[in-house]
Design an enzyme around this catalytic site. Structure first.
Site, PDB file in Angstrom:
ATOM      1  N   THR A  93       2.984   4.001   0.497  1.00  0.00           N
ATOM      2  CA  THR A  93       3.131   4.911  -0.647  1.00  0.00           C
ATOM      3  C   THR A  93       1.835   4.840  -1.436  1.00  0.00           C
ATOM      4  O   THR A  93       1.501   3.785  -1.988  1.00  0.00           O
ATOM      5  CB  THR A  93       4.298   4.475  -1.557  1.00  0.00           C
ATOM      6  OG1 THR A  93       5.491   4.437  -0.782  1.00  0.00           O
ATOM      7  CG2 THR A  93       4.467   5.445  -2.715  1.00  0.00           C
ATOM      8  N   LYS A 168       7.439  12.113  -1.813  1.00  0.00           N
ATOM      9  CA  LYS A 168       7.883  10.752  -2.146  1.00  0.00           C
ATOM     10  C   LYS A 168       7.847  10.516  -3.661  1.00  0.00           C
ATOM     11  O   LYS A 168       8.805  10.021  -4.253  1.00  0.00           O
ATOM     12  CB  LYS A 168       6.970   9.754  -1.415  1.00  0.00           C
ATOM     13  CG  LYS A 168       7.049   8.319  -1.883  1.00  0.00           C
ATOM     14  CD  LYS A 168       8.170   7.548  -1.248  1.00  0.00           C
ATOM     15  CE  LYS A 168       8.282   6.167  -1.869  1.00  0.00           C
ATOM     16  NZ  LYS A 168       9.355   5.374  -1.347  1.00  0.00           N
ATOM     17  N   LYS A 243       5.350   1.362  -9.893  1.00  0.00           N
ATOM     18  CA  LYS A 243       4.203   1.862  -9.106  1.00  0.00           C
ATOM     19  C   LYS A 243       4.381   3.354  -8.821  1.00  0.00           C
ATOM     20  O   LYS A 243       3.468   4.158  -9.039  1.00  0.00           O
ATOM     21  CB  LYS A 243       4.104   1.077  -7.788  1.00  0.00           C
ATOM     22  CG  LYS A 243       3.062   1.644  -6.826  1.00  0.00           C
ATOM     23  CD  LYS A 243       3.131   1.020  -5.433  1.00  0.00           C
ATOM     24  CE  LYS A 243       2.234   1.798  -4.485  1.00  0.00           C
ATOM     25  NZ  LYS A 243       2.245   1.313  -3.117  1.00  0.00           N
TER      26      LYS A 243
HETATM   27  P1  NAD Z   1       3.681  -6.043   1.255  1.00  0.00           P
HETATM   28  O1  NAD Z   1       2.791  -6.482   0.151  1.00  0.00           O
HETATM   29  O2  NAD Z   1       4.832  -6.901   1.668  1.00  0.00           O
HETATM   30  O3  NAD Z   1       2.818  -5.737   2.593  1.00  0.00           O
HETATM   31  C1  NAD Z   1       1.530  -5.179   2.577  1.00  0.00           C
HETATM   32  C2  NAD Z   1       0.726  -5.953   3.598  1.00  0.00           C
HETATM   33  O4  NAD Z   1      -0.571  -5.360   3.727  1.00  0.00           O
HETATM   34  C3  NAD Z   1       0.498  -7.421   3.215  1.00  0.00           C
HETATM   35  O5  NAD Z   1       1.027  -8.254   4.213  1.00  0.00           O
HETATM   36  C4  NAD Z   1      -1.027  -7.532   3.088  1.00  0.00           C
HETATM   37  O6  NAD Z   1      -1.528  -8.793   3.503  1.00  0.00           O
HETATM   38  C5  NAD Z   1      -1.476  -6.424   4.002  1.00  0.00           C
HETATM   39  N1  NAD Z   1      -2.838  -5.969   3.764  1.00  0.00           N
HETATM   40  C6  NAD Z   1      -3.446  -5.635   2.595  1.00  0.00           C
HETATM   41  N2  NAD Z   1      -4.719  -5.245   2.808  1.00  0.00           N
HETATM   42  C7  NAD Z   1      -4.910  -5.323   4.148  1.00  0.00           C
HETATM   43  C8  NAD Z   1      -6.026  -5.061   4.989  1.00  0.00           C
HETATM   44  N3  NAD Z   1      -7.187  -4.628   4.503  1.00  0.00           N
HETATM   45  N4  NAD Z   1      -5.878  -5.257   6.326  1.00  0.00           N
HETATM   46  C9  NAD Z   1      -4.712  -5.690   6.837  1.00  0.00           C
HETATM   47  N5  NAD Z   1      -3.626  -5.965   6.088  1.00  0.00           N
HETATM   48  C10 NAD Z   1      -3.731  -5.782   4.767  1.00  0.00           C
HETATM   49  O7  NAD Z   1       4.207  -4.587   0.820  1.00  0.00           O
HETATM   50  P2  NAD Z   1       5.459  -3.784   1.432  1.00  0.00           P
HETATM   51  O8  NAD Z   1       6.680  -4.059   0.619  1.00  0.00           O
HETATM   52  O9  NAD Z   1       5.487  -3.994   2.908  1.00  0.00           O
HETATM   53  O10 NAD Z   1       5.010  -2.281   1.108  1.00  0.00           O
HETATM   54  C11 NAD Z   1       4.045  -1.596   1.887  1.00  0.00           C
HETATM   55  C12 NAD Z   1       3.982  -0.166   1.400  1.00  0.00           C
HETATM   56  O11 NAD Z   1       5.286   0.438   1.527  1.00  0.00           O
HETATM   57  C13 NAD Z   1       3.571  -0.025  -0.066  1.00  0.00           C
HETATM   58  O12 NAD Z   1       2.723   1.086  -0.196  1.00  0.00           O
HETATM   59  C14 NAD Z   1       4.902   0.185  -0.778  1.00  0.00           C
HETATM   60  O13 NAD Z   1       4.772   0.913  -1.987  1.00  0.00           O
HETATM   61  C15 NAD Z   1       5.673   0.976   0.268  1.00  0.00           C
HETATM   62  N6  NAD Z   1       7.139   0.872   0.167  1.00  0.00           N
HETATM   63  C16 NAD Z   1       7.737  -0.333  -0.013  1.00  0.00           C
HETATM   64  C17 NAD Z   1       9.123  -0.391  -0.104  1.00  0.00           C
HETATM   65  C18 NAD Z   1       9.841  -1.709  -0.287  1.00  0.00           C
HETATM   66  O14 NAD Z   1      11.049  -1.699  -0.571  1.00  0.00           O
HETATM   67  N7  NAD Z   1       9.169  -2.850  -0.136  1.00  0.00           N
HETATM   68  C19 NAD Z   1       9.896   0.787  -0.004  1.00  0.00           C
HETATM   69  C20 NAD Z   1       9.252   2.004   0.222  1.00  0.00           C
HETATM   70  C21 NAD Z   1       7.865   2.038   0.301  1.00  0.00           C
END
Ligand code: NAD
Length: 297
Positions: A93, A168, A243
């Site tokens: 997102t 979204k 966010k």
């Molecule tokens: P998270 O923080 O658990 O995972 C993100 C991952 O990206 C981390 O493991 C981090 O180490 C990795 N990362 C960051 N920079 C990187 C790079 N340069 N190279 C490789 N890896 C890298 O977050 P999440 O909960 O998995 O969310 C991911 C996305 O999904 C976000 O944009 C969030 O807004 C969206 N989202 C999350 C949810 C939820 O319920 N968690 C729901 C809908 C959407």
């Protein structure tokens, strides 16, 4: 068979990549966090030493990263290394502007691209029941759909570049505002001596009916599966709601749309987070509203 690279193996990306493995795909992943790599490896994802290594030989590349700056940086790094004819899909997102810029980056390398943010949270990621909102060309969408279907159950083509992100943040702006509206109604009902169940029974079958009330009720009782019955454990964390509300306000400002309730919802969730509740479910906003009693007139 399609070989898939998956960059960003966190709370969402980890289980999404695992579902691709379960569906029989060869998946090579990369994440900056060792713990995320270890968990994904246990689920059958081959772990590469870098994002560039992960995309070698892949025909589909999926990114699931925290924010627009991460997506732009990772796409900038890997795009020069992608095979001709491959497809890149971002499921994070992020702000609409970054999404449009990422598509332009891909186009400069003649690589097909899709923005496909999700709704459904970590439960949907684990159960492969996510909804994907996709933006990009019809041809790129047609190529992405069979891959997205392995991780979700509803895949909607919303329009051109950035349309998935637009859908979204519009949806989540409705959600943030409606959760506050439902919570305000319950706090007023409490002051008026009306039971939670009575308000639920009336509003859930009347014009106040909405998802925040009928599927995610912010008081315990009427909807047994809602986080209110579980100490407001997420679910969908308030920090993620904030966010998305902030992204909606950035987009509204850039596009010149009037979203006064969206702005107010962002302010209310900012105060909720500042009070230490960012990790609580976003429906916990009802507790914050109760604390505000007498402060609004
Ligand atoms: P998270 O923080 O658990 O995972 C993100 C991952 O990206 C981390 O493991 C981090 O180490 C990795 N990362 C960051 N920079 C990187 C790079 N340069 N190279 C490789 N890896 C890298 O977050 P999440 O909960 O998995 O969310 C991911 C996305 O999904 C976000 O944009 C969030 O807004 C969206 N989202 C999350 C949810 C939820 O319920 N968690 C729901 C809908 C959407």
């Amino acid at each position: 068979m399609t070989s898939i690279a998956f960059i960003g193996l966190g709370n969402m990306g980890g289980p999404m990549a695992a579902n691709l493995v379960k569906a029989g795909r060869k998946v090579t992943g990369f994440d900056l966090a060792a713990a995320s790599c270890d968990a994904a490896k246990a689920d059958g994802v081959a772990i590469a030493a870098s994002a560039i290594d992960a995309v070698k030989g892949a025909s589909v590349i999926v990114t699931m990263l925290p924010a627009g700056k991460h997506v732009r940086a990772v796409w900038g790094e890997i795009l020069p290394h992608l095979a001709k004819g491959s497809l890149i899909i971002d499921c994070s997102t992020i702000d609409v502007e970054s999404a449009v810029e990422a598509h332009a980056q891909a186009a400069r390398h003649s690589i097909a691209s899709i923005d496909a943010p999700v709704s459904g949270g970590t439960g949907g990621a684990k159960g492969a029941t996510l909804t994907f909102m996709a933006g990009g060309s019809a041809a790129a969408f047609a190529a992405a759909k069979p891959v997205l279907e392995l991780m979700g159950k509803k895949i909607v083509h919303c329009g051109g570049a950035g349309a998935g992100q637009a859908a979204k943040i519009c949806n989540n702006m409705i959600l943030g505002i409606s959760m506050i509206a439902v919570s305000e109604a319950f706090t007023l009902a409490e002051k008026l001596g009306l039971s939670h169940q009575a308000l639920f029974d009336v509003a859930s079958t009347s014009s106040g009916q909405c998802w925040s009330l009928t599927s995610y009720c912010p008081v315990p009782g009427p909807v047994p599966a809602s986080p209110a019955n579980n100490g407001y454990k997420p679910g969908f964390a308030a920090a993620l709601m904030l966010k998305d509300l902030r992204l909606s306000q950035e987009a509204a400002k850039a596009a010149g749309a009037a979203t006064p309730l969206g702005a107010h919802a962002a302010d209310i969730y900012t105060a909720f987070e500042a009070a230490g509740n960012g990790g609580a479910d976003f429906s916990g906003i009802i507790n914050y509203l109760r604390e505000q009693a007498g402060k609004w007139s």
